[in-house]
Design an enzyme around this catalytic site. Sequence first.
Site, PDB file in Angstrom:
ATOM      1  N   TYR A   1       0.827  -1.199   0.000  1.00 41.60           N
ATOM      2  CA  TYR A   1       0.000   0.000   0.000  1.00 41.60           C
ATOM      3  C   TYR A   1       0.867   1.258   0.000  1.00 41.60           C
ATOM      4  CZ  TYR A   1      -3.762   3.253   0.849  1.00 41.60           C
ATOM      5  OH  TYR A   1      -4.644   4.288   0.707  1.00 41.60           O
TER       6      TYR A   1
ATOM      7  N   PHE B   1      -7.066  21.755 -24.730  1.00 38.92           N
ATOM      8  CA  PHE B   1      -7.331  20.331 -24.840  1.00 38.92           C
ATOM      9  C   PHE B   1      -8.594  20.064 -24.017  1.00 38.92           C
ATOM     10  CE2 PHE B   1      -7.315  15.874 -23.734  1.00 38.92           C
ATOM     11  CZ  PHE B   1      -7.390  15.374 -25.022  1.00 38.92           C
TER      12      PHE B   1
ATOM     13  N   ASP C   1       1.738  20.617 -19.984  1.00 40.07           N
ATOM     14  CA  ASP C   1       1.031  19.358 -20.189  1.00 40.07           C
ATOM     15  C   ASP C   1       1.980  18.551 -21.069  1.00 40.07           C
ATOM     16  OD1 ASP C   1      -0.351  17.192 -21.045  1.00 40.07           O
ATOM     17  OD2 ASP C   1      -2.125  18.263 -21.713  1.00 40.07           O
TER      18      ASP C   1
ATOM     19  N   LYS D   1       0.602   8.121 -23.338  1.00 45.55           N
ATOM     20  CA  LYS D   1       1.120   8.472 -24.664  1.00 45.55           C
ATOM     21  C   LYS D   1       2.638   8.244 -24.692  1.00 45.55           C
ATOM     22  CE  LYS D   1      -3.002  10.746 -24.516  1.00 45.55           C
ATOM     23  NZ  LYS D   1      -3.907  10.716 -23.356  1.00 45.55           N
TER      24      LYS D   1
HETATM   25  N1  F0G Z   1      -3.549  16.220 -22.223  1.00 44.82           N
HETATM   26  C1  F0G Z   1      -3.467  15.883 -23.514  1.00 44.82           C
HETATM   27  C2  F0G Z   1      -2.716  16.733 -24.461  1.00 44.82           C
HETATM   28  C3  F0G Z   1      -4.122  14.717 -23.961  1.00 44.82           C
HETATM   29  O1  F0G Z   1      -4.048  14.399 -25.243  1.00 44.82           O
HETATM   30  C4  F0G Z   1      -4.852  13.919 -23.029  1.00 44.82           C
HETATM   31  C5  F0G Z   1      -5.573  12.748 -23.454  1.00 44.82           C
HETATM   32  C6  F0G Z   1      -4.891  14.334 -21.694  1.00 44.82           C
HETATM   33  C7  F0G Z   1      -4.218  15.485 -21.328  1.00 44.82           C
HETATM   34  C8  F0G Z   1      -5.677  13.572 -20.662  1.00 44.82           C
HETATM   35  O2  F0G Z   1      -5.022  12.408 -20.332  1.00 44.82           O
HETATM   36  O3  F0G Z   1      -6.562  10.575 -21.082  1.00 44.82           O
HETATM   37  O4  F0G Z   1      -4.699  10.141 -19.466  1.00 44.82           O
HETATM   38  O5  F0G Z   1      -6.683  11.411 -18.759  1.00 44.82           O
HETATM   39  N2  F0G Z   1      -5.807  12.502 -24.651  1.00 44.82           N
HETATM   40  C9  F0G Z   1      -6.449  11.322 -25.186  1.00 44.82           C
HETATM   41  C10 F0G Z   1      -6.543  11.442 -26.677  1.00 44.82           C
HETATM   42  C11 F0G Z   1      -7.732  10.949 -24.527  1.00 44.82           C
HETATM   43  O6  F0G Z   1      -7.124  10.541 -27.294  1.00 44.82           O
HETATM   44  O7  F0G Z   1      -6.031  12.410 -27.244  1.00 44.82           O
HETATM   45  P1  F0G Z   1      -5.791  11.053 -19.894  1.00 44.82           P
END
Ligand code: F0G
Length: 458
Positions: A73, A125, A216, A259
């Site tokens: 944990y 985004f 980000d 990603k």
């Molecule tokens: N920031 C960016 C630039 C993203 O592309 C995403 C997610 C997030 C934040 C959020 O992250 O999904 O882990 O909660 N993008 C996905 C997409 C959903 O298909 O572009 P997450």
Amino acid sequence: MQTRTIAEPYKIKMVEPIKTTTRDYRAQKIREAGYNTFLLKSEDVYIDLLTDSGTSAMSDWQWSGMLLGDEAYAGARNFYNLERAVQEIYGFKYVVPTHQGRAAEHITSQLRITRGQYVPMNMYFTTTREHAERAGGIFYDCIIDEAHDAANPHPFKGNVDIAKLQKLVDEKGADAIAYLSIAPCVNMAGGQPFSMANLRAVAAWANQYNLPIIFDATRAIENCYFIQQREPGYAHKPVREILREMMSYGEGMTISSKKDNLVNIGGFIATNNEQFFTQAKEMVVIFEGLHTYGGLAGRDMEAIARGIYEMVDDAYIASRVRQVEYLGNRLLDAGVPIVVPIGGHAVFLDAKRFLPHLPQEHFPAQALAAALYVDSGVRAMERGIVSAGRDHATGQNRKPKLELVRLTIPRRVYTNLHMDVVAESCIALYEEREKIKGLRMTYEPTSLRFFQARFEEL
Ligand code: F0G
């Protein structure tokens, strides 16, 4: 000039069968899914380009690390491995894991935005803006104008327009700004990078007003590859060094590890600001889990730690982005309208030019994504008026200039023959584009509507 083929720096050890289906079957499935590709079953998809998020193939080194998950944990050894990877590769001292990117955005927004403050971003985004707005923040678009023009070939369309930032400070004062939220390889602009020169200038500007940059960093390494390829002075620098320089201009970052980090789940906040770290640690316990796991299993943290080391391999990142370019170039050669330059994670079909007979109110990008699925079983995603949603204040539809269909390439998953199938389907649709009909929305969720909205053909 590159003349010899450069192949992927890995080979395939395990495969997953995918199903082929008939056109009639797919026509029925997309109707049942309300013409929304998010509502299709994955098993009905042949080539899944919905997203590059959580869809990467992990390496044997990552999978073997999963067996070393310390499922305690508190204080799991894998947390410390993750912390070390972030310190070494991103250069931030403090790390708070979260279950995925939006959870890191939630915590950051709640802690760092005072109601009524502006949050400048280089384009919005979906989840980032939603969390900023839920915290009482006001989204302010500070990306250069070129980013809103799908046909403009500017090499760094992710750049920030400092004049727009200055205008905001002149009108509202620096205190009215929470922080600058800067994204590498801007997703909604088409996966477009910013240049290091621009970032350096933005950081110098922000410094005068004591405004922090919080990245980000979801697709930072892809941006580093473009800097290496396009920006003077970086051609001989490894992406690993470029990333360290990039992150050095920020106070911290949020990331969706799904990603760049080559895993199926996870995210984190990282920062050099001890006070922010302390507050984030307190908050993560409420929403995610203890600060040494943040909603992740020990094995998940190990996979992220190893993925972070793998993503900074220059040969890997080159092959990843070049595969995206391979698909994009096939479409360009056939005259199919796409966003240029080709981005780092996806090829974006320009639905406005693809389907000029459909007004934006008839959801051209949504209709095109549905038509692509019916044609070949390829699943893509709408990134246009449906994704942009409604303005919270007026209730009106936001009408983004970009009306796109995203063909998002998962990392290390498909071959270039799969890309050929995708290209041939897009080209075939383009040749018969006037047959594609517009859509009418029959169900609209109140927020992030693109995930669950339903449509029917006009
Ligand atoms: N920031 C960016 C630039 C993203 O592309 C995403 C997610 C997030 C934040 C959020 O992250 O999904 O882990 O909660 N993008 C996905 C997409 C959903 O298909 O572009 P997450």
